[in-house]
Design an enzyme around this catalytic site. Structure first.
Site, PDB file in Angstrom:
ATOM      1  N   VAL A 128       1.004  -1.103   0.038  1.00  0.00           N
ATOM      2  CA  VAL A 128       0.028   0.026   0.059  1.00  0.00           C
ATOM      3  C   VAL A 128       0.888   1.151   0.145  1.00  0.00           C
ATOM      4  O   VAL A 128       1.558   1.251   0.853  1.00  0.00           O
ATOM      5  CB  VAL A 128      -0.737   0.111   1.089  1.00  0.00           C
ATOM      6  CG1 VAL A 128      -1.776   1.382   1.226  1.00  0.00           C
ATOM      7  CG2 VAL A 128      -1.739  -1.397   1.249  1.00  0.00           C
ATOM      8  N   VAL A 129       0.567   2.208  -0.933  1.00  0.00           N
ATOM      9  CA  VAL A 129       1.508   3.321  -1.205  1.00  0.00           C
ATOM     10  C   VAL A 129       0.657   4.269  -1.130  1.00  0.00           C
ATOM     11  O   VAL A 129      -0.406   4.493  -1.899  1.00  0.00           O
ATOM     12  CB  VAL A 129       2.689   3.157  -2.444  1.00  0.00           C
ATOM     13  CG1 VAL A 129       3.394   4.019  -2.413  1.00  0.00           C
ATOM     14  CG2 VAL A 129       3.005   1.830  -2.473  1.00  0.00           C
ATOM     15  N   HIS A 130       1.222   5.634  -0.764  1.00  0.00           N
ATOM     16  CA  HIS A 130       0.542   6.929  -1.285  1.00  0.00           C
ATOM     17  C   HIS A 130       1.275   8.014  -1.772  1.00  0.00           C
ATOM     18  O   HIS A 130       1.057   9.101  -2.095  1.00  0.00           O
ATOM     19  CB  HIS A 130      -0.304   7.323   0.094  1.00  0.00           C
ATOM     20  CG  HIS A 130       0.427   7.771   1.252  1.00  0.00           C
ATOM     21  ND1 HIS A 130       0.982   7.135   2.043  1.00  0.00           N
ATOM     22  CD2 HIS A 130       0.555   9.213   1.577  1.00  0.00           C
ATOM     23  CE1 HIS A 130       1.713   7.833   3.183  1.00  0.00           C
ATOM     24  NE2 HIS A 130       1.424   9.032   2.759  1.00  0.00           N
ATOM     25  N   ASP A 155      -3.014   4.839  -3.152  1.00  0.00           N
ATOM     26  CA  ASP A 155      -4.027   5.781  -2.581  1.00  0.00           C
ATOM     27  C   ASP A 155      -4.494   6.694  -3.642  1.00  0.00           C
ATOM     28  O   ASP A 155      -4.013   7.374  -4.428  1.00  0.00           O
ATOM     29  CB  ASP A 155      -3.604   6.495  -1.446  1.00  0.00           C
ATOM     30  CG  ASP A 155      -4.579   7.018  -0.667  1.00  0.00           C
ATOM     31  OD1 ASP A 155      -5.731   7.436  -0.977  1.00  0.00           O
ATOM     32  OD2 ASP A 155      -4.321   7.429   0.657  1.00  0.00           O
ATOM     33  N   ASN A 250      -7.641   0.291  27.654  1.00  0.00           N
ATOM     34  CA  ASN A 250      -7.889   1.514  27.243  1.00  0.00           C
ATOM     35  C   ASN A 250      -7.877   1.773  25.864  1.00  0.00           C
ATOM     36  O   ASN A 250      -7.903   2.755  25.244  1.00  0.00           O
ATOM     37  CB  ASN A 250      -6.676   2.256  27.670  1.00  0.00           C
ATOM     38  CG  ASN A 250      -5.057   1.824  27.097  1.00  0.00           C
ATOM     39  OD1 ASN A 250      -5.302   0.679  26.602  1.00  0.00           O
ATOM     40  ND2 ASN A 250      -4.106   2.361  27.318  1.00  0.00           N
ATOM     41  N   LYS A 251      -8.157   0.565  25.076  1.00  0.00           N
ATOM     42  CA  LYS A 251      -8.392   0.576  23.511  1.00  0.00           C
ATOM     43  C   LYS A 251      -9.606   0.049  23.118  1.00  0.00           C
ATOM     44  O   LYS A 251      -9.854   0.070  22.099  1.00  0.00           O
ATOM     45  CB  LYS A 251      -7.042  -0.244  22.771  1.00  0.00           C
ATOM     46  CG  LYS A 251      -5.743   0.280  22.894  1.00  0.00           C
ATOM     47  CD  LYS A 251      -4.676  -0.227  21.981  1.00  0.00           C
ATOM     48  CE  LYS A 251      -3.637   0.390  22.088  1.00  0.00           C
ATOM     49  NZ  LYS A 251      -2.316  -0.395  21.125  1.00  0.00           N
ATOM     50  N   ARG A 254     -12.475   1.779  20.823  1.00  0.00           N
ATOM     51  CA  ARG A 254     -12.145   1.563  19.479  1.00  0.00           C
ATOM     52  C   ARG A 254     -13.290   0.836  18.761  1.00  0.00           C
ATOM     53  O   ARG A 254     -13.507   1.012  17.624  1.00  0.00           O
ATOM     54  CB  ARG A 254     -10.831   1.098  19.088  1.00  0.00           C
ATOM     55  CG  ARG A 254      -9.649   1.965  19.373  1.00  0.00           C
ATOM     56  CD  ARG A 254      -8.341   1.358  18.941  1.00  0.00           C
ATOM     57  NE  ARG A 254      -7.268   2.383  19.508  1.00  0.00           N
ATOM     58  CZ  ARG A 254      -5.928   2.162  18.760  1.00  0.00           C
ATOM     59  NH1 ARG A 254      -5.786   1.067  18.023  1.00  0.00           N
ATOM     60  NH2 ARG A 254      -5.025   2.867  19.099  1.00  0.00           N
ATOM     61  N   GLU A 320      -5.973  -2.930  13.499  1.00  0.00           N
ATOM     62  CA  GLU A 320      -4.972  -3.197  14.523  1.00  0.00           C
ATOM     63  C   GLU A 320      -5.770  -4.116  15.610  1.00  0.00           C
ATOM     64  O   GLU A 320      -5.253  -4.499  16.659  1.00  0.00           O
ATOM     65  CB  GLU A 320      -4.643  -1.841  15.373  1.00  0.00           C
ATOM     66  CG  GLU A 320      -3.498  -0.971  14.570  1.00  0.00           C
ATOM     67  CD  GLU A 320      -3.090   0.081  15.298  1.00  0.00           C
ATOM     68  OE1 GLU A 320      -3.292   0.424  16.396  1.00  0.00           O
ATOM     69  OE2 GLU A 320      -2.217   0.984  14.890  1.00  0.00           O
ATOM     70  N   LYS A 341      -2.238 -18.488  26.554  1.00  0.00           N
ATOM     71  CA  LYS A 341      -0.876 -18.946  26.571  1.00  0.00           C
ATOM     72  C   LYS A 341      -0.351 -18.897  25.016  1.00  0.00           C
ATOM     73  O   LYS A 341       0.857 -18.818  24.692  1.00  0.00           O
ATOM     74  CB  LYS A 341      -0.659 -20.442  26.892  1.00  0.00           C
ATOM     75  CG  LYS A 341      -0.801 -20.631  28.290  1.00  0.00           C
ATOM     76  CD  LYS A 341      -0.702 -22.103  28.707  1.00  0.00           C
ATOM     77  CE  LYS A 341      -0.277 -22.226  30.138  1.00  0.00           C
ATOM     78  NZ  LYS A 341       0.880 -21.674  30.825  1.00  0.00           N
TER      79      LYS A 341
END
Length: 428
Positions: A128-130, A155, A250-251, A254, A320, A341
């Site tokens: 992926v390039v922009h 992009d 804390n995520k 999202r 993510e 584990k």
């Protein structure tokens, strides 16, 4: 009297050469470069006298961590004329690729498999390039092998010259192609995942031979040769490698809140989301993965994953957590059990090495995960400098991020020289 360092002498010479190089690049509105003249490499080899501005640097001493050489090289890389001398405009690639044979020859692309082992284990890449065509082309050259297959997503909001230059480069290779459906990528929003999904589909339909899928961005660079990558993937014995850990508290916002793209930016939509489908536990992970063909087939066809994908489209930074969550779905080829584990950190996975600012520190520190960045930081991520090379080459990861030709071109030059020489040495 202490003898004057060759690199110090080269600093003065580079200013003169840099000025000549810049004049050559800017000599007229129509840039008709002769790649053979610009980069006078012997066939396949990167020599110590290859005509490129970076060749004044002692890569061997840099890789060994010689402090004096590193300091001198850092001085060189901040020299204004040197910075200008290493920049290649987009128009160069557009013109140079009008003669594809000469372009591939002068740029040292490997147009034949280096071993039967590599030929029998083809890989599929999504890139992926922009921006920064020069970064992209150096990456492509470093990972290119004729048995592999490459899907390039540019992009939609990229500059016209970037799109044209990458189109021109891909046109020179039968196994490199532009994605069939381009999207406008928005930071932390769903389109970043969609770009990879579109390439996944194209790669899956284009060939039945490839064994593993690897996704990259334009500022990644390999730490291993193609043969080393193949052997590392064989060692996985059909498994996948990526970060997949319990989601920190804390995520969790999202994916418990709904988000939407407004005027090119991701905003909170003001409503809560329903729980994940099939009671799937949402895992924390990274955007970059190494997965087998069966995993990709599951992403494209498994109804559970297709449902999860739809559910994820209005979340924050789904790249993510999506791949990491799919990695723990029962029945997905190469997946791991849900038990903690089997959790895997980005440091233990082989997919990609990233230095985060908050994990850096001095050796022996109880809090530090890796040594401090020797380059600079962008969004808390280290943009590697020459001082990072010695450490990078000791790591088990296949790729690292970030590299920037405009920030530290010598880091890329020395790394690609090392990899090419190692690839050719392994032939014997």
């Amino acid at each position: 009297m202490r003898p004057r360092s060759p690199l110090l002498l080269a600093l003065k010479l580079s200013v003169v050469l840099g000025s000549l190089w810049t004049l050559f690049l800017l000599s007229g509105p129509t840039i008709d470069f002769n790649p053979t003249y610009i980069l006078r490499y012997r066939w396949l080899e990167y020599t110590g006298d290859d005509g490129s501005p970076e060749s004044v640097c002692n890569c061997t001493a840099i890789q060994q961590g010689d402090k004096e050489t590193l300091e001198q090289t850092k001085i060189l890389t901040i020299t204004k004329d040197f910075r200008k001398s290493i920049q290649i405009p987009d128009e160069y690639y557009i013109n140079a690729t009008q003669d594809c044979r000469n372009f591939k020859l002068s740029r040292k692309y490997l147009t034949f498999p280096l071993s039967q082992e590599e030929e029998d284990f083809p890989l599929a890449y999504s890139i992926v390039v922009h921006q920064k065509v020069q970064n992209f082309e150096r990456l492509l050259r470093a990972i290119y092998a004729p048995q592999n297959i490459y899907c390039i997503h540019v992009d939609n909001k990229s500059e016209g010259s970037v799109i044209s230059a990458i189109e021109a480069i891909t046109s020179c290779f039968p196994n490199v192609f532009l994605v069939s459906k381009r999207v406008t990528v928005v930071y932390a929003a769903w389109p970043r995942v969609q770009a990879d999904l579109n390439c996944m589909a194209d790669l899956y339909n284009a060939s039945t031979k490839w064994k593993y899928f690897i996704n990259l961005c334009g500022q990644d660079f390999p730490l291993k040769t193609n043969l080393e990558i193949v052997r590392a993937l064989r060692y996985l014995r059909g498994g996948n490698s990526m970060e997949s850990e319990r989601m920190p508290e804390n995520k969790k916002y999202r994916f418990t809140n709904s988000f939407e793209v407004v005027n090119g930016n991701l905003k909170v939509a003001g409503k809560q989301k329903t729980p994940p489908p099939f009671n799937l536990p949402i895992m924390s992970g990274g955007a970059y993965i190494v997965v087998n063909r069966g995993y990709v087939r599951s992403v494209l066809e498994d109804h559970r994953i297709l449902t999860l994908i739809e559910w994820s489209k209005d979340t924050y930074s789904p790249d993510e957590f999506l791949w990491a969550t799919i990695q723990r779905v029962p029945g997905v080829p190469g997946s791991n059990w849900l038990n903690a584990k089997y959790d895997m950190s980005d440091v233990n996975a082989i997919a990609r090495l990233v230095k985060w600012h908050w994990h850096e520190g001095s050796q022996g520190s109880l809090e530090a995960v890796y040594p401090k960045c020797e380059g600079n930081h962008v969004r808390a991520i280290c943009v590697y400098g020459v001082g990072d090379l010695q450490w990078l080459l000791t790591q088990h990861h296949l790729f690292a991020n970030k590299f920037d030709i405009y920030t530290d071109p010598v880091a890329i030059y020395c790394l690609e020289k090392y990899l090419r020489q190692k690839a050719l040495a392994d032939l014997h």
